[in-house]
Design a protein around this motif. Sequence first.
Motif, PDB file in Angstrom:
ATOM      1  N   PHE A  58      -2.066   1.269   3.532  1.00 55.85           N
ATOM      2  CA  PHE A  58      -2.501   0.160   2.687  1.00 55.85           C
ATOM      3  C   PHE A  58      -3.443  -0.727   3.481  1.00 55.85           C
ATOM      4  O   PHE A  58      -3.148  -1.107   4.610  1.00 55.85           O
ATOM      5  N   THR A  59      -4.586  -1.079   2.892  1.00 57.60           N
ATOM      6  CA  THR A  59      -5.527  -1.993   3.525  1.00 57.60           C
ATOM      7  C   THR A  59      -5.948  -3.053   2.521  1.00 57.60           C
ATOM      8  O   THR A  59      -6.458  -2.725   1.436  1.00 57.60           O
ATOM      9  N   ALA A  60      -5.715  -4.319   2.853  1.00 56.62           N
ATOM     10  CA  ALA A  60      -6.251  -5.419   2.049  1.00 56.62           C
ATOM     11  C   ALA A  60      -7.753  -5.460   2.313  1.00 56.62           C
ATOM     12  O   ALA A  60      -8.188  -5.348   3.460  1.00 56.62           O
ATOM     13  N   THR A  61      -8.552  -5.613   1.256  1.00 57.09           N
ATOM     14  CA  THR A  61     -10.003  -5.544   1.436  1.00 57.09           C
ATOM     15  C   THR A  61     -10.732  -6.856   1.179  1.00 57.09           C
ATOM     16  O   THR A  61     -11.934  -6.931   1.437  1.00 57.09           O
ATOM     17  N   ASP A  62     -10.039  -7.865   0.655  1.00 58.44           N
ATOM     18  CA  ASP A  62     -10.655  -9.183   0.517  1.00 58.44           C
ATOM     19  C   ASP A  62      -9.581 -10.248   0.313  1.00 58.44           C
ATOM     20  O   ASP A  62      -8.412  -9.923   0.122  1.00 58.44           O
ATOM     21  N   ILE A  98      -5.495   2.056  -1.035  1.00 60.60           N
ATOM     22  CA  ILE A  98      -4.380   2.849  -0.529  1.00 60.60           C
ATOM     23  C   ILE A  98      -4.870   4.284  -0.351  1.00 60.60           C
ATOM     24  O   ILE A  98      -5.511   4.842  -1.233  1.00 60.60           O
ATOM     25  N   VAL A  99      -4.589   4.809   0.809  1.00 63.15           N
ATOM     26  CA  VAL A  99      -5.003   6.173   1.137  1.00 63.15           C
ATOM     27  C   VAL A  99      -3.748   7.040   1.194  1.00 63.15           C
ATOM     28  O   VAL A  99      -2.843   6.789   1.990  1.00 63.15           O
ATOM     29  N   GLY A 100      -3.702   8.021   0.308  1.00 60.89           N
ATOM     30  CA  GLY A 100      -2.573   8.940   0.263  1.00 60.89           C
ATOM     31  C   GLY A 100      -3.029  10.343   0.602  1.00 60.89           C
ATOM     32  O   GLY A 100      -4.200  10.585   0.901  1.00 60.89           O
ATOM     33  N   PRO A 101      -2.115  11.295   0.543  1.00 60.78           N
ATOM     34  CA  PRO A 101      -2.453  12.670   0.919  1.00 60.78           C
ATOM     35  C   PRO A 101      -3.410  13.353  -0.060  1.00 60.78           C
ATOM     36  O   PRO A 101      -4.164  14.244   0.324  1.00 60.78           O
ATOM     37  N   GLU A 102      -3.415  12.946  -1.320  1.00 60.64           N
ATOM     38  CA  GLU A 102      -4.246  13.604  -2.330  1.00 60.64           C
ATOM     39  C   GLU A 102      -5.491  12.808  -2.713  1.00 60.64           C
ATOM     40  O   GLU A 102      -6.493  13.392  -3.105  1.00 60.64           O
ATOM     41  N   ARG A 144      -2.019  -0.432   7.155  1.00 57.96           N
ATOM     42  CA  ARG A 144      -0.616  -0.407   7.569  1.00 57.96           C
ATOM     43  C   ARG A 144       0.124   0.610   6.704  1.00 57.96           C
ATOM     44  O   ARG A 144      -0.224   0.810   5.543  1.00 57.96           O
ATOM     45  N   PRO A 145       1.127   1.252   7.271  1.00 59.28           N
ATOM     46  CA  PRO A 145       1.898   2.230   6.497  1.00 59.28           C
ATOM     47  C   PRO A 145       2.619   1.550   5.341  1.00 59.28           C
ATOM     48  O   PRO A 145       3.107   0.415   5.478  1.00 59.28           O
ATOM     49  N   ALA A 146       2.694   2.223   4.209  1.00 59.71           N
ATOM     50  CA  ALA A 146       3.376   1.696   3.032  1.00 59.71           C
ATOM     51  C   ALA A 146       3.932   2.854   2.213  1.00 59.71           C
ATOM     52  O   ALA A 146       3.638   4.017   2.490  1.00 59.71           O
ATOM     53  N   THR A 190      -1.774   4.186 -16.862  1.00 57.86           N
ATOM     54  CA  THR A 190      -1.849   4.430 -15.429  1.00 57.86           C
ATOM     55  C   THR A 190      -1.195   3.274 -14.688  1.00 57.86           C
ATOM     56  O   THR A 190      -1.371   2.118 -15.049  1.00 57.86           O
ATOM     57  N   ARG A 191      -0.474   3.615 -13.638  1.00 63.54           N
ATOM     58  CA  ARG A 191       0.202   2.612 -12.811  1.00 63.54           C
ATOM     59  C   ARG A 191      -0.064   2.936 -11.350  1.00 63.54           C
ATOM     60  O   ARG A 191       0.025   4.095 -10.937  1.00 63.54           O
ATOM     61  N   ILE A 192      -0.384   1.896 -10.572  1.00 63.75           N
ATOM     62  CA  ILE A 192      -0.630   2.033  -9.126  1.00 63.75           C
ATOM     63  C   ILE A 192       0.183   0.963  -8.425  1.00 63.75           C
ATOM     64  O   ILE A 192       0.105  -0.220  -8.782  1.00 63.75           O
ATOM     65  N   CYS A 193       0.973   1.370  -7.422  1.00 59.43           N
ATOM     66  CA  CYS A 193       1.840   0.440  -6.689  1.00 59.43           C
ATOM     67  C   CYS A 193       1.747   0.673  -5.192  1.00 59.43           C
ATOM     68  O   CYS A 193       1.508   1.798  -4.745  1.00 59.43           O
ATOM     69  N   ALA A 194       1.957  -0.394  -4.444  1.00 56.29           N
ATOM     70  CA  ALA A 194       2.027  -0.285  -2.971  1.00 56.29           C
ATOM     71  C   ALA A 194       3.060  -1.292  -2.480  1.00 56.29           C
ATOM     72  O   ALA A 194       2.937  -2.482  -2.724  1.00 56.29           O
ATOM     73  N   TRP A 195       4.108  -0.762  -1.794  1.00 56.38           N
ATOM     74  CA  TRP A 195       5.167  -1.622  -1.261  1.00 56.38           C
ATOM     75  C   TRP A 195       5.131  -1.633   0.242  1.00 56.38           C
ATOM     76  O   TRP A 195       4.895  -0.696   0.895  1.00 56.38           O
TER      77      TRP A 195
END
Length: 95
Positions: free
Chosen positions: A28-32, A39-43, A12-14, A90-95
């Motif tokens: 964003f994809t929940a995997t379990d 999370i798949v981004g442009p880079e 889903r878009p995030a 390092t910080r990783i976030c998805a809203w």
Amino acid sequence: MLLLGQGTAAARPAKCFATDDGHFDCDFTATDAAGSFTIVGPEATYILVIDEPGKAFGFVNLGNRNIPLAGTFLREQDDPACWANAETSTRICAW
């Protein structure tokens, strides 16, 4: 160990953030059921795998392989959409 594309939900878009890439639109994809996600981004693609509640280990995929990220990621209390690694800042976030 990790297989992309075998998630438990559709992407889903995030809005996302990663220390190396800043803010970006992502999928964003929940995997379990434990809360692991991709999370798949442009880079890059970021993968967090929940090890136990509130703790995870991470990977980054830059095209053809998953590269482990050093240290443990902890879920942030102030923003549960974010995971931080005190060892590498390092910080990783998805809203």
